[in-house]
Design a protein around this motif. Structure first.
Motif, PDB file in Angstrom:
ATOM      1  N   UNK A  81       0.833  -1.208   0.000  1.00 55.86           N
ATOM      2  CA  UNK A  81       0.000   0.000   0.000  1.00 55.86           C
ATOM      3  C   UNK A  81       0.868   1.260   0.000  1.00 55.86           C
ATOM      4  N   UNK A  82       1.914   1.225   0.783  1.00 53.28           N
ATOM      5  CA  UNK A  82       2.847   2.348   0.870  1.00 53.28           C
ATOM      6  C   UNK A  82       3.520   2.602  -0.484  1.00 53.28           C
ATOM      7  N   UNK A  83       4.020   1.526  -1.100  1.00 56.97           N
ATOM      8  CA  UNK A  83       4.671   1.649  -2.409  1.00 56.97           C
ATOM      9  C   UNK A  83       3.697   2.178  -3.463  1.00 56.97           C
ATOM     10  N   UNK A  84       2.455   1.724  -3.396  1.00 58.06           N
ATOM     11  CA  UNK A  84       1.447   2.190  -4.353  1.00 58.06           C
ATOM     12  C   UNK A  84       1.172   3.679  -4.169  1.00 58.06           C
ATOM     13  N   UNK A  85       1.086   4.134  -2.930  1.00 55.17           N
ATOM     14  CA  UNK A  85       0.859   5.558  -2.660  1.00 55.17           C
ATOM     15  C   UNK A  85       2.047   6.391  -3.152  1.00 55.17           C
ATOM     16  N   UNK A  86       3.252   5.946  -2.896  1.00 55.52           N
ATOM     17  CA  UNK A  86       4.431   6.681  -3.356  1.00 55.52           C
ATOM     18  C   UNK A  86       4.481   6.714  -4.885  1.00 55.52           C
ATOM     19  N   UNK A  87       4.070   5.619  -5.513  1.00 56.35           N
ATOM     20  CA  UNK A  87       4.026   5.578  -6.973  1.00 56.35           C
ATOM     21  C   UNK A  87       3.032   6.619  -7.502  1.00 56.35           C
ATOM     22  N   UNK A  88       1.908   6.796  -6.806  1.00 57.20           N
ATOM     23  CA  UNK A  88       0.939   7.827  -7.199  1.00 57.20           C
ATOM     24  C   UNK A  88       1.577   9.219  -7.173  1.00 57.20           C
ATOM     25  N   UNK A  89       2.561   9.394  -6.310  1.00 56.94           N
ATOM     26  CA  UNK A  89       3.266  10.670  -6.204  1.00 56.94           C
ATOM     27  C   UNK A  89       4.460  10.735  -7.163  1.00 56.94           C
ATOM     28  N   UNK A  90       4.547   9.751  -8.070  1.00 55.19           N
ATOM     29  CA  UNK A  90       5.647   9.641  -9.035  1.00 55.19           C
ATOM     30  C   UNK A  90       6.997   9.400  -8.376  1.00 55.19           C
ATOM     31  N   UNK A  91       6.978   8.721  -7.240  1.00 52.46           N
ATOM     32  CA  UNK A  91       8.213   8.364  -6.549  1.00 52.46           C
ATOM     33  C   UNK A  91       8.468   6.884  -6.769  1.00 52.46           C
ATOM     34  N   UNK A  92       9.630   6.568  -7.307  1.00 53.06           N
ATOM     35  CA  UNK A  92      10.052   5.182  -7.517  1.00 53.06           C
ATOM     36  C   UNK A  92      10.611   4.651  -6.194  1.00 53.06           C
ATOM     37  N   UNK A  93      10.270   3.419  -5.848  1.00 51.69           N
ATOM     38  CA  UNK A  93      10.751   2.808  -4.609  1.00 51.69           C
ATOM     39  C   UNK A  93      11.641   1.618  -4.943  1.00 51.69           C
ATOM     40  N   UNK A  94      12.841   1.624  -4.407  1.00 49.08           N
ATOM     41  CA  UNK A  94      13.732   0.466  -4.477  1.00 49.08           C
ATOM     42  C   UNK A  94      13.772  -0.164  -3.099  1.00 49.08           C
ATOM     43  N   UNK A  95      13.607  -1.477  -3.045  1.00 48.55           N
ATOM     44  CA  UNK A  95      13.674  -2.189  -1.766  1.00 48.55           C
ATOM     45  C   UNK A  95      14.851  -3.157  -1.774  1.00 48.55           C
ATOM     46  N   UNK A  96      15.575  -3.153  -0.674  1.00 43.76           N
ATOM     47  CA  UNK A  96      16.684  -4.075  -0.469  1.00 43.76           C
ATOM     48  C   UNK A  96      16.530  -4.694   0.910  1.00 43.76           C
ATOM     49  N   UNK A  97      17.051  -5.891   1.072  1.00 42.37           N
ATOM     50  CA  UNK A  97      17.054  -6.515   2.395  1.00 42.37           C
ATOM     51  C   UNK A  97      18.304  -6.081   3.146  1.00 42.37           C
ATOM     52  N   UNK A  98      18.270  -6.267   4.454  1.00 46.53           N
ATOM     53  CA  UNK A  98      19.473  -6.016   5.256  1.00 46.53           C
ATOM     54  C   UNK A  98      20.642  -6.827   4.705  1.00 46.53           C
ATOM     55  N   UNK A  99      20.368  -8.073   4.338  1.00 52.52           N
ATOM     56  CA  UNK A  99      21.413  -8.956   3.818  1.00 52.52           C
ATOM     57  C   UNK A  99      21.983  -8.430   2.505  1.00 52.52           C
ATOM     58  N   UNK A 100      21.123  -7.900   1.619  1.00 52.93           N
ATOM     59  CA  UNK A 100      21.604  -7.295   0.373  1.00 52.93           C
ATOM     60  C   UNK A 100      22.656  -6.228   0.682  1.00 52.93           C
ATOM     61  N   UNK A 101      22.331  -5.367   1.624  1.00 48.33           N
ATOM     62  CA  UNK A 101      23.213  -4.253   1.968  1.00 48.33           C
ATOM     63  C   UNK A 101      24.520  -4.759   2.575  1.00 48.33           C
ATOM     64  N   UNK A 102      24.411  -5.657   3.525  1.00 49.57           N
ATOM     65  CA  UNK A 102      25.590  -6.097   4.269  1.00 49.57           C
ATOM     66  C   UNK A 102      26.485  -7.059   3.493  1.00 49.57           C
ATOM     67  N   UNK A 103      25.914  -7.809   2.546  1.00 47.26           N
ATOM     68  CA  UNK A 103      26.698  -8.815   1.822  1.00 47.26           C
ATOM     69  C   UNK A 103      26.983  -8.463   0.363  1.00 47.26           C
ATOM     70  N   UNK A 104      26.224  -7.510  -0.210  1.00 47.71           N
ATOM     71  CA  UNK A 104      26.390  -7.208  -1.631  1.00 47.71           C
ATOM     72  C   UNK A 104      26.222  -5.710  -1.895  1.00 47.71           C
TER      73      UNK A 104
END
Length: 129
Positions: A81-104
């Motif tokens: 729901x949050x991502x959909x609302x931000x998309x309505x505002x023309x904001x692109x959302x990138x999601x990463x996991x903690x593991x993505x950040x810490x390992x890659x």
């Protein structure tokens, strides 16, 4: 573009900036002070009814770092729901996991750079393309 947000988000936003997770701190160390092609990011930025982990106004890009709680059924629904609302505002959302950040972190940075400059390949070390 500036977006209005609920004034009650100011204090929680400050608190979140003071209590960043290890993954948030690590990513922040790589994107702060216009390190990515001169793009300025803010951390724990209030937007609309939400506080996003990182936000670049110029690119209209929000970055979210998801810990384990984001994989619980109710939180998955709220994130959508949050991502959909931000998309309505023309904001692109990138999601990463903690593991993505810490390992890659290199892969994460490449994905962010691609969103910042979608028509250009990201620069590699040594200034090569």
């Amino acid at each position: 573009m500036l977006y209005r947000y609920k004034p009650n988000l100011t204090c929680p936003s400050r608190k979140l900036r003071n209590e960043m997770t290890d993954a948030e701190r690590f990513l922040w160390s790589k994107i702060r002070c216009k390190q990515l092609n001169g793009y300025q990011f803010n951390r724990q930025k209030p937007l609309d009814n939400f506080i996003v982990d990182f936000y670049c106004c110029r690119a209209m890009l929000a970055i979210e770092i998801d810990g384990g709680q984001h994989y619980e059924k109710e939180n998955i629904k709220e994130d959508k729901l949050r991502d959909a609302r931000l998309k309505q505002l023309d904001i692109k959302v990138l999601r990463f996991t903690n593991l993505d950040i810490l390992k890659n972190i290199e892969g994460v940075i490449m994905k962010i750079e691609k969103e910042l400059n979608p028509s250009q390949p990201p620069f590699k070390k040594g200034g090569e393309k």
